[in-house]
Design an enzyme around this catalytic site. Structure first.
Site, short mmCIF file in Angstrom:
data_model
loop_
_atom_site.label_atom_id
_atom_site.label_comp_id
_atom_site.label_asym_id
_atom_site.label_seq_id
_atom_site.Cartn_x
_atom_site.Cartn_y
_atom_site.Cartn_z
N TYR A 150 -18.20 63.53 47.22
CA TYR A 150 -18.33 62.66 46.05
C TYR A 150 -19.78 62.58 45.56
O TYR A 150 -20.02 62.33 44.39
CB TYR A 150 -17.81 61.25 46.38
CG TYR A 150 -16.30 61.20 46.45
CD1 TYR A 150 -15.53 61.20 45.28
CD2 TYR A 150 -15.64 61.16 47.67
CE1 TYR A 150 -14.14 61.15 45.34
CE2 TYR A 150 -14.25 61.11 47.73
CZ TYR A 150 -13.51 61.10 46.58
OH TYR A 150 -12.15 61.08 46.62
N GLY A 199 -3.02 63.58 44.91
CA GLY A 199 -1.85 62.72 45.02
C GLY A 199 -0.66 63.47 45.57
O GLY A 199 -0.66 64.71 45.67
N ARG A 236 8.85 61.04 38.19
CA ARG A 236 7.40 60.81 38.29
C ARG A 236 7.10 59.38 38.71
O ARG A 236 6.14 59.12 39.44
CB ARG A 236 6.74 61.15 36.95
CG ARG A 236 6.86 62.62 36.56
CD ARG A 236 6.27 62.88 35.19
NE ARG A 236 6.39 64.28 34.79
CZ ARG A 236 7.40 64.76 34.06
NH1 ARG A 236 8.38 63.95 33.68
NH2 ARG A 236 7.44 66.02 33.73
N ASP A 295 3.90 68.35 27.68
CA ASP A 295 5.23 68.14 27.10
C ASP A 295 5.26 68.59 25.64
O ASP A 295 6.23 69.17 25.17
CB ASP A 295 5.62 66.66 27.18
CG ASP A 295 5.48 66.11 28.57
OD1 ASP A 295 6.49 65.97 29.27
OD2 ASP A 295 4.34 65.80 28.97
N ARG A 339 5.44 72.22 25.50
CA ARG A 339 6.82 72.64 25.78
C ARG A 339 7.70 72.46 24.55
O ARG A 339 8.56 73.31 24.26
CB ARG A 339 7.37 71.82 26.95
CG ARG A 339 6.78 72.19 28.30
CD ARG A 339 7.14 71.17 29.37
NE ARG A 339 6.72 71.63 30.71
CZ ARG A 339 6.57 70.83 31.75
NH1 ARG A 339 6.79 69.52 31.62
NH2 ARG A 339 6.21 71.32 32.92
N HIS A 383 4.78 60.08 30.00
CA HIS A 383 4.97 61.45 30.49
C HIS A 383 6.04 61.35 31.56
O HIS A 383 5.78 61.21 32.75
CB HIS A 383 3.66 61.99 31.08
CG HIS A 383 3.82 63.31 31.78
ND1 HIS A 383 4.36 64.43 31.17
CD2 HIS A 383 3.52 63.70 33.04
CE1 HIS A 383 4.37 65.44 32.02
NE2 HIS A 383 3.87 65.02 33.17
#
Length: 320
Positions: A73, A87, A96, A156, A159, A183
């Site tokens: 960091y 994550g 999600r 998205d 897409r 999302h």
């Protein structure tokens, strides 16, 4: 080096926190982009970060000179953009939003580390659920709102443009349409203002021999919404598309393009929505989010956007 209101940043330096599929794919895409001359990779698994840095560095002779290394960091203080992909990943059958508690816990260890180093760069959150985690990053970091954004529905929207391009038999880059809201499962395609090079989408469909507008738009929007689930079912994870979205957002920031993209940003009463971060088109430049761009939506689309916001708000209230 550039000195802004909060400190000094190196416009040619990017940091990526999280070296899983999305983080490493994003690092690879950014190495190829030529946007940066320095990239630091950080991961809880230090050996993984070192391995990814070595592997990607070996492609530099085929691209442009760039310093790529694993760090800590302490190495992110002067980065112009800090990309957070860390994550738990979405597993087959998971939404999600199912990732909320796991990834908020991870962010509670990551964001304070960034904040206490007084980083002056922009936080770009990519981890899912991206809208919730972008909100979490904003609250935990204390950064101004313009410097905290999520990748949102940029992928998205790509897409959607791809699916419409395929449906109409036209170049997807000529399609102008947005996915907005969460999302995730409550996202919506804004067809009422969608065009193909200025021609309304319904008229363009008819020009190309398609007349079942309601059926076709529903089919296309469902294909977009479910595409991640389909990819995850087939190959266990999605990462190439979002890596290209990360590259595109970074490009708009580094070049101060003032490009309009549907990133996760804070709502302040627009469309009757407040204190929620979700995806709406916004002007993106060197300062991050400059201003939200209101787009025309019909009554049904506005109601669906408000419903999407309520879904996110209820999760935030339970999780934070």
């Amino acid at each position: 080096m550039v000195i802004n209101e909060t400190g000094t940043v190196d416009l040619r330096k990017v940091a990526i926190i999280g070296c899983g599929f999305v983080g490493s794919s994003s690092a690879f895409a950014l190495m190829q982009s030529g946007l940066f001359s320095e990239m630091v990779l950080i991961d809880a698994d230090e050996e993984r970060a070192k391995g990814e840095a070595m592997d990607i560095s070996h492609g530099v002779p085929f691209a442009r000179p760039m310093k790529i290394y694993a760090g800590t960091y302490d190495d992110i203080t002067d980065a112009s953009i800090i990309v957070i992909t860390a994550g738990a990943g979405q597993k087959p059958g998971e939404t999600r939003l199912d990732l909320v508690s796991k990834n908020i816990s991870i962010f509670k260890s990551i964001i304070p580390e960034i904040a206490k180093r007084k980083c002056a760069g922009i936080l770009l959150v990519v981890s899912n659920p991206v809208d919730i985690l972008t909100y979490t990053a904003l609250k935990l970091s204390g950064f101004p709102e313009n410097r905290v954004l999520g990748s949102g529905t940029v992928l998205d929207t790509a897409r959607l443009k791809y699916e419409l391009g395929e449906h109409l038999g036209v170049d997807s880059r000529s399609v102008h349409a947005f996915i907005v809201g969460e999302h995730g499962d409550s996202e919506l395609a804004v067809f009422s203002s969608a065009t193909v090079s200025g021609v309304p989408i319904s008229k363009m469909c008819e020009l190309r021999g398609h007349y079942n507008h309601e059926e076709n738009t529903h089919k296309i929007s469902e294909a977009v919404k479910n595409s991640a689930y389909e990819i995850i079912e087939k190959k266990k994870a999605t990462y190439y598309g979002v890596a290209m979205a990360v590259r595109r957002i970074c490009e708009a920031i580094v070049r101060d393009e003032k490009s309009i993209m549907p990133v996760s940003n804070m709502m302040h009463g627009e469309y009757g929505i407040d204190d929620v971060m979700l995806s709406m088109p916004a002007v993106i430049g060197a300062r991050g989010v400059e201003t939200m761009v209101p787009i025309q939506m019909d009554e049904e689309e506005t109601e669906r956007l408000q419903k999407s916001a309520k879904t996110l708000r209820s999760v935030i209230d339970q999780a934070l």
